[in-house]
Design a protein around this motif. Structure first.
Motif, PDB file in Angstrom:
ATOM      1  N   VAL A  69       0.803  -1.142   0.150  1.00 35.85           N
ATOM      2  CA  VAL A  69       0.221   0.329   0.133  1.00 35.85           C
ATOM      3  C   VAL A  69       0.659   1.225  -0.113  1.00 35.85           C
ATOM      4  O   VAL A  69       1.473   2.334   1.359  1.00 35.85           O
ATOM      5  CB  VAL A  69      -0.854  -0.039   1.180  1.00 35.85           C
ATOM      6  CG1 VAL A  69      -2.170   1.066   1.079  1.00 35.85           C
ATOM      7  CG2 VAL A  69      -1.355  -1.701   1.748  1.00 35.85           C
ATOM      8  N   PRO A  70       0.968   1.622  -1.364  1.00 34.54           N
ATOM      9  CA  PRO A  70       2.202   2.616  -1.246  1.00 34.54           C
ATOM     10  C   PRO A  70       1.658   3.883  -0.594  1.00 34.54           C
ATOM     11  O   PRO A  70      -0.082   4.619  -1.246  1.00 34.54           O
ATOM     12  CB  PRO A  70       2.747   2.384  -2.623  1.00 34.54           C
ATOM     13  CG  PRO A  70       1.711   1.808  -3.647  1.00 34.54           C
ATOM     14  CD  PRO A  70       1.050   1.296  -1.838  1.00 34.54           C
ATOM     15  N   GLU A  71       2.840   4.600  -0.774  1.00 27.22           N
ATOM     16  CA  GLU A  71       1.711   6.132  -0.913  1.00 27.22           C
ATOM     17  C   GLU A  71       1.460   7.425  -1.992  1.00 27.22           C
ATOM     18  O   GLU A  71       1.974   7.018  -3.075  1.00 27.22           O
ATOM     19  CB  GLU A  71       2.725   7.213   0.513  1.00 27.22           C
ATOM     20  CG  GLU A  71       2.843   6.387   1.680  1.00 27.22           C
ATOM     21  CD  GLU A  71       3.465   7.590   3.391  1.00 27.22           C
ATOM     22  OE1 GLU A  71       3.629   8.945   2.369  1.00 27.22           O
ATOM     23  OE2 GLU A  71       3.936   7.385   3.940  1.00 27.22           O
ATOM     24  N   HIS A  89      -5.003   3.681   6.838  1.00 27.49           N
ATOM     25  CA  HIS A  89      -6.276   2.575   6.757  1.00 27.49           C
ATOM     26  C   HIS A  89      -6.528   1.767   6.086  1.00 27.49           C
ATOM     27  O   HIS A  89      -6.843   0.939   6.519  1.00 27.49           O
ATOM     28  CB  HIS A  89      -7.519   3.907   6.000  1.00 27.49           C
ATOM     29  CG  HIS A  89      -8.125   5.318   6.881  1.00 27.49           C
ATOM     30  ND1 HIS A  89      -7.781   5.874   8.270  1.00 27.49           N
ATOM     31  CD2 HIS A  89      -7.604   6.386   6.357  1.00 27.49           C
ATOM     32  CE1 HIS A  89      -7.808   6.307   8.822  1.00 27.49           C
ATOM     33  NE2 HIS A  89      -7.732   7.260   7.651  1.00 27.49           N
ATOM     34  N   ALA A  90      -5.883   1.728   5.014  1.00 26.54           N
ATOM     35  CA  ALA A  90      -5.471   0.344   4.237  1.00 26.54           C
ATOM     36  C   ALA A  90      -5.097  -0.883   4.497  1.00 26.54           C
ATOM     37  O   ALA A  90      -5.304  -1.853   4.903  1.00 26.54           O
ATOM     38  CB  ALA A  90      -5.890   0.828   2.818  1.00 26.54           C
ATOM     39  N   PHE A 121       0.688   2.819  11.385  1.00 19.25           N
ATOM     40  CA  PHE A 121       0.857   3.233   9.722  1.00 19.25           C
ATOM     41  C   PHE A 121       1.228   4.713  10.034  1.00 19.25           C
ATOM     42  O   PHE A 121       1.980   4.858   8.243  1.00 19.25           O
ATOM     43  CB  PHE A 121       0.378   3.113   8.879  1.00 19.25           C
ATOM     44  CG  PHE A 121      -0.174   1.383   9.385  1.00 19.25           C
ATOM     45  CD1 PHE A 121       0.751   0.471   9.337  1.00 19.25           C
ATOM     46  CD2 PHE A 121      -1.559   0.802   9.627  1.00 19.25           C
ATOM     47  CE1 PHE A 121       0.400  -0.914   9.379  1.00 19.25           C
ATOM     48  CE2 PHE A 121      -1.497  -1.316  10.069  1.00 19.25           C
ATOM     49  CZ  PHE A 121       0.053  -1.798   9.528  1.00 19.25           C
ATOM     50  N   ARG A 122       1.019   5.553  10.644  1.00 20.59           N
ATOM     51  CA  ARG A 122       0.879   6.913  10.555  1.00 20.59           C
ATOM     52  C   ARG A 122       2.271   7.883  10.650  1.00 20.59           C
ATOM     53  O   ARG A 122       3.383   6.606  11.807  1.00 20.59           O
ATOM     54  CB  ARG A 122       0.016   8.082  11.613  1.00 20.59           C
ATOM     55  CG  ARG A 122      -1.212   7.323  11.049  1.00 20.59           C
ATOM     56  CD  ARG A 122      -2.112   7.766   9.583  1.00 20.59           C
ATOM     57  NE  ARG A 122      -1.659   9.060   9.362  1.00 20.59           N
ATOM     58  CZ  ARG A 122      -2.782  10.288   9.571  1.00 20.59           C
ATOM     59  NH1 ARG A 122      -3.355   9.976  10.370  1.00 20.59           N
ATOM     60  NH2 ARG A 122      -1.880  11.087   9.089  1.00 20.59           N
ATOM     61  N   ASN A 123       3.117   8.783  10.162  1.00 18.99           N
ATOM     62  CA  ASN A 123       4.172   8.982  10.768  1.00 18.99           C
ATOM     63  C   ASN A 123       3.976   9.917  12.284  1.00 18.99           C
ATOM     64  O   ASN A 123       5.194   9.851  12.517  1.00 18.99           O
ATOM     65  CB  ASN A 123       4.736  10.160   9.436  1.00 18.99           C
ATOM     66  CG  ASN A 123       4.730  10.022   8.250  1.00 18.99           C
ATOM     67  OD1 ASN A 123       5.498   8.629   8.375  1.00 18.99           O
ATOM     68  ND2 ASN A 123       5.003   9.873   7.182  1.00 18.99           N
TER      69      ASN A 123
END
Length: 136
Positions: A69-71, A89-90, A121-123
């Protein structure tokens, strides 16, 4: 007996973090036998059970998630909260928000090399809250 407690995890950087000890320190004494159910109350982080000995597993899992799931994918519509938001989220949906673990002799009955992971998963996800329900 059913007991429920909300616990807080300290803020973690983006990545996969072993949090078994941090969770257990915040729980009351476990029953002789039963279940521990954990729910993370966030949609951009997840809980997982996996290998707890080699830190390379955590780094590899993080790399796998980032490739899956890339940014900055051009088809994302939900982009108002930064490039890490929709992917977080994914990833959370893929990994999951709950764990149910057996309790035996007042301890979690896990495999020799298993531990509880926070998948952040968040910075800058901040502190994460978990609802722990003990059934015994």
């Amino acid at each position: 007996m059913i007991e429920q407690k909300e616990i807080a995890l300290r803020p973690y950087s983006r990545g996969v973090h072993l949090v078994t000890g941090e969770i257990m320190r915040q729980l009351p004494e476990l029953p002789e036998k039963g279940l521990l159910h954990l729910l993370i109350k966030h949609t951009s982080a997840a809980l997982a059970l996996n290998e707890n000995a080699d830190p390379d597993v955590r780094r590899d899992l993080n790399a796998i998630f980032d490739r899956l799931v890339p940014e900055n994918a051009p088809f994302y519509l939900h982009v108002d909260e930064g490039s890490d938001d929709m992917p977080s989220h994914a990833k959370s949906v893929i990994v999951g928000s709950t764990l149910t673990l057996p309790i035996t002799d007042r301890h979690l009955n896990l495999g020799t090399w298993q531990g509880i992971y926070l998948c952040e998963f968040r910075n800058y996800g901040g502190s994460r809250r978990i609802v722990a329900t003990i059934i015994g």
